[in-house]
Design an enzyme around this catalytic site. Structure first.
Site, short mmCIF file in Angstrom:
data_model
loop_
_atom_site.label_atom_id
_atom_site.label_comp_id
_atom_site.label_asym_id
_atom_site.label_seq_id
_atom_site.Cartn_x
_atom_site.Cartn_y
_atom_site.Cartn_z
N HIS A 33 0.85 -1.19 0.00
CA HIS A 33 0.00 0.00 0.00
C HIS A 33 0.88 1.24 0.00
CE1 HIS A 33 -2.38 3.16 2.31
NE2 HIS A 33 -3.05 3.00 1.17
N SER A 34 0.60 2.16 -0.92
CA SER A 34 1.31 3.43 -0.98
C SER A 34 2.81 3.20 -1.13
CB SER A 34 0.98 4.25 0.27
OG SER A 34 1.51 5.56 0.18
N LEU A 35 3.62 3.72 -0.21
CA LEU A 35 5.07 3.53 -0.29
C LEU A 35 5.46 2.06 -0.20
CD1 LEU A 35 7.87 4.85 -0.42
CD2 LEU A 35 7.82 5.05 2.06
N SER A 81 4.10 -0.36 -1.70
CA SER A 81 4.09 -0.94 -3.05
C SER A 81 5.36 -0.59 -3.80
CB SER A 81 2.86 -0.43 -3.82
OG SER A 81 2.94 0.98 -4.00
#
Length: 795
Positions: free
Chosen positions: A383-385, A387
């Site tokens: 998720h977010s960073l 990923s």
């Protein structure tokens, strides 16, 4: 609910004293706080759901024989909060009860029972629950049979086990002797009165009431007491299947909190797991009944704690330079937003990727130990960073075709094992051996030298360039001549050694590469072709995962933006992760952090993202309405433009020839025209009158013919567009990152979110943990590869 000193969930765990004299001989004796003659009045003020007239009238009915209460096990979800109690599933509760009955409750060896999908271990004798896969303090566990609820409480709370034991003994005596209105006094001052089997109340002393309660009636309101979990309104969860079909590791983004409720990654993953279990029961019901489907296990991966822990000391360093003003905002920035800058720092980026990889490998090993029969595939979610971290890790993984074992060619072999003298002899520069040896230079130190360093030693320009070029090609870019090891992105994977002895050489080479690339990037643009570390961070040694992931899911991912900032404008359509074959980029349409991937692969076609279906099998109502209005407006526009075009054509040319044809009228008119043209005896005035009559006839018939003409044309256009879409859709192939399938998938926004997309922007970035549509997409991808049929539930 009043909270008294020394209470644990309402009462002290010290064994209460039962007044047996009052219990057997003086059931009608008055008390100071709850006299018997006031019981009906007090009962009327108690909880209406527990003190109904139905229960009062049942006092004189025939007593039922005594039956031992069936206990149920509860646990506290948090170690620092003992006011919230949740029940174990029936299967877990039965396992704990059977273990206690087998070994007893006396001192001895501790008995450990795995519960909640083997993610927790319960120490039965200690009454503690320990997490297996993540760091969490032990929480209390209770074997519960009696419960209470205050006048302002929303649900029943369990009594301590000692208190339950005393209540059960008193209840047994009352049922056996059929003597009710029994009063029990406890050392802490509480009083419990057993009016009848269905009406049992607890009274608290006035001194233990909350200070803000001023009314005497409020101070004397009793608690409702219930016996057995079957008599309270509590939802006991269903047990999880023991069979695990798939394992998923979930990596969080920036900061310690993952949603707007400031919950940790552990709590968010627990919700995601619960949603997936519910969707399995609704969309794979038949497969579950046939035993084809077990469950999918989701495990959280936490790297934020390691980055901000005492080992790095970065929080103390940042705190010393932080301004004292707006302290809360600055604390949020230091604890959350700075993670983005930490990842762009080679020092802390190495800490982050090492933590993520080691944590995933540790969880994988631990899971295999606890599930020895597991043979399913494994996927990763970021998720977010998180990923981006996984993307960089997967880009720099090795498989059988591109794994370098330290030696790829004879030249590189000689480079590792030749001495400085052999190298200079091969280059014809042996005359400079004494000069280099006088400075104690060997091959490793020579690789760290720059042109100016060799110039200071008096080496001419030609030999300097020849020597540095050899070092650059043979030492720093060994894989540039190995097509099998090159990524289609034009980026090289970082070399790794297979033996323990080569690890030191690899780390030393990493330092040399970092020094070289910093020197090169001072005066020239960044060319990723010459970077030996993939498309990740420069000078980072990416560790290897202990398994090959099946699918990589990115939630609200900034991967596309980071790749563009790093100078990568295009991804080769033939590129795929070395060890992972599938990749999904899932995002909310209003997510301010999310970016697309497909435009970096397919640049010549503007592809719309794939719309993720609603988990109930349809579009949301406002999207369906929007599509309907769009189609209506397009149809109306086509009809209007078609009408105007036909009208313009009819008036811009000869009126008779421009009007739409009529079956019978055209034949008659054409015959009349031919006859009029063939007859030379007809006067000019007669011709004009005939033509004028024919013209007005066509004008009167024109609207009907025009409507028929436009309707036929619109239908033909619609059919042609639909057939064209059907012909184009199967031909869409978006590279090999997802095995030729689509990569970008967009969620459907909620109706309330469509009113103001800016207002829900932050929430949109944090919605993935609670999105059933996202969970269903993961399950469908997983079970499609297992060959399990998907079932759409009936509305």
């Amino acid at each position: 609910m009043s909270h008294v000193p020394g209470e644990e969930g309402g009462l002290s765990e010290a064994a209460p004293e039962v007044n047996n004299q009052d219990l057997l001989d003086k059931p009608a004796q008055k008390t100071g706080n709850a006299p018997e003659d006031q019981v009906p009045h007090v009962v009327d003020e108690a909880s209406p759901s527990s003190t109904s007239s139905f229960e009062l009238l049942d006092m004189d009915s025939a007593p039922a024989p005594y039956r031992e209460v069936q206990p149920h096990w509860f646990f506290c979800p948090r170690g620092d909060d003992n006011t919230t109690w949740l029940p174990f599933s029936r299967d877990d509760s039965d396992k704990l009860e059977n273990a206690l009955n087998t070994v007893g409750d006396k001192d001895g060896d501790e008995v450990v029972i795995a519960v909640e999908g083997e993610r927790y271990d319960v120490h039965v004798r200690e009454r503690k629950r320990y997490a297996v896969y993540w760091e969490q303090g032990p929480t209390e566990v209770r074997r519960c049979s009696w419960f209470y609820k205050g006048d302002k409480d929303t649900k029943f709370m369990p009594y301590p086990e000692d208190f339950c034991k005393c209540l059960e003994e008193a209840y047994m005596v009352a049922v056996t002797l059929n003597e009710w209105k029994t009063k029990l006094e406890f050392p802490s001052g509480e009083t419990v009165i057993l009016h009848n089997p269905k009406l049992i109340m607890q009274y608290q002393p006035i001194g233990l009431q909350d200070e803000w309660q001023s009314s005497p009636s409020e101070q004397t309101r009793p608690r409702t007491v219930k016996r057995g979990v079957c008599n309270i309104n509590v939802e006991i969860p269903e047990g999880e299947p023991e069979k695990v079909d798939h394992l998923v590791f979930m990596v969080h983004g920036i900061g310690p909190a993952c949603d707007l409720r400031f919950r940790s990654i552990i709590q968010c993953v627990n919700d995601f797991r619960s949603a997936s279990l519910s969707l399995l029961g609704s969309h794979y019901k038949r497969a579950q009944q046939d035993g084809q489907v077990g469950r999918v296990e989701f495990l959280p991966v936490n790297w934020h704690t390691a980055l901000h822990g005492d080992a790095t000391g970065v929080d103390e360093d940042i705190q010393r330079i932080t301004l004292p003003s707006i302290s809360r905002l600055r604390h949020f920035t230091n604890d959350t937003l700075l993670d983005l800058f930490f990842y762009n720092s080679p020092t802390y980026c190495q800490t982050i990727v090492d933590t993520v990889a080691s944590e995933i490998n540790k969880l994988h090993t631990l899971f295999k130990q606890r599930h020895s029969g597991f043979n399913g595939a494994i996927s990763v979610v970021g998720h977010s960073l998180g990923s981006l971290i996984l993307f960089d890790l997967l880009t720099n993984q090795r498989n059988g075709s591109n794994a370098r074992q330290g030696v790829l060619s004879g030249e590189s072999f000689h480079m590792h094992h030749d001495t400085l003298q052999d190298t200079l002899t091969r280059l014809g520069l042996q005359q400079y051996l004494d000069t280099l040896q006088a400075e104690n230079l060997d091959l490793e130190s020579l690789a760290l030298c720059q042109d100016c360093d060799l110039k200071d030693l008096g080496i001419p320009l030609g030999p300097r360039k020849k020597l540095l070029n050899y070092v650059r090609k043979k030492w720093l870019s060994e894989d540039s001549k190995n097509p099998a090891g090159r990524l289609p992105l034009g980026i090289q994977v970082q070399p790794e050694s297979s033996s323990d002895q080569d690890d030191n050489q690899s780390s030393a080479a990493s330092m040399r590469r970092a020094h070289f690339h910093r020197a090169q990037s001072v005066t020239s643009a960044v060319e990723y072709e010459y970077f030996d570390v993939g498309i990740g961070q420069v000078s980072i040694n990416y560790p290897q995962l202990a398994f090959h992931p099946q699918t990589f899911f990115a939630f609200g991912s900034p991967i596309g933006m980071f790749l563009t900032v790093r100078g990568l404008k295009h991804i080769d359509p033939n590129y795929s992760f070395p060890t992972c074959k599938s990749f999904y980029n899932i995002y909310h349409p209003f997510d301010p952090v999310a970016y697309r991937i497909e435009p970096m692969i397919v640049t010549e076609v503007d592809l719309e993202p794939m719309l993720i279906p609603h988990h109930k099998g349809r579009k949301r109502m406002h999207l369906e309405l929007k599509d309907s209005l769009t189609r209506m407006s397009m149809d109306l526009k086509n009809n209007v433009f078609g009408s105007l075009r036909t009208a313009w054509q009819s008036f811009s040319r000869i009126p008779v020839a421009a009007l739409p044809p009529l079956d019978e009228a055209n034949t008659t008119i054409e015959n009349d025209l031919q006859e009029s043209q063939a007859s030379a005896a007809v006067s000019a005035s007669a011709k004009r009158e005939e033509q004028r009559a024919d013209f007005w006839t066509k004008v009167l018939e024109w609207p009907r013919a025009l409507h028929k003409h436009n309707l036929q044309g619109t239908c033909e256009e619609a059919e042609s567009s639909e057939s064209a879409e059907q012909r184009e859709q199967p031909e869409i192939k978006v590279g090999m990152l997802n095995e030729g399938r689509r990569i970008d998938y967009v969620l459907q926004e909620k109706p309330i979110e469509s009113f103001n997309e800016y207002l829900f922007a932050i929430q949109s970035h944090l919605c993935y943990w609670e999105s059933e549509d996202t969970a269903l997409l993961l399950l469908k991808e997983i079970y499609d590869k297992l060959g399990v049929a998907f079932e759409q539930p009936q509305q």
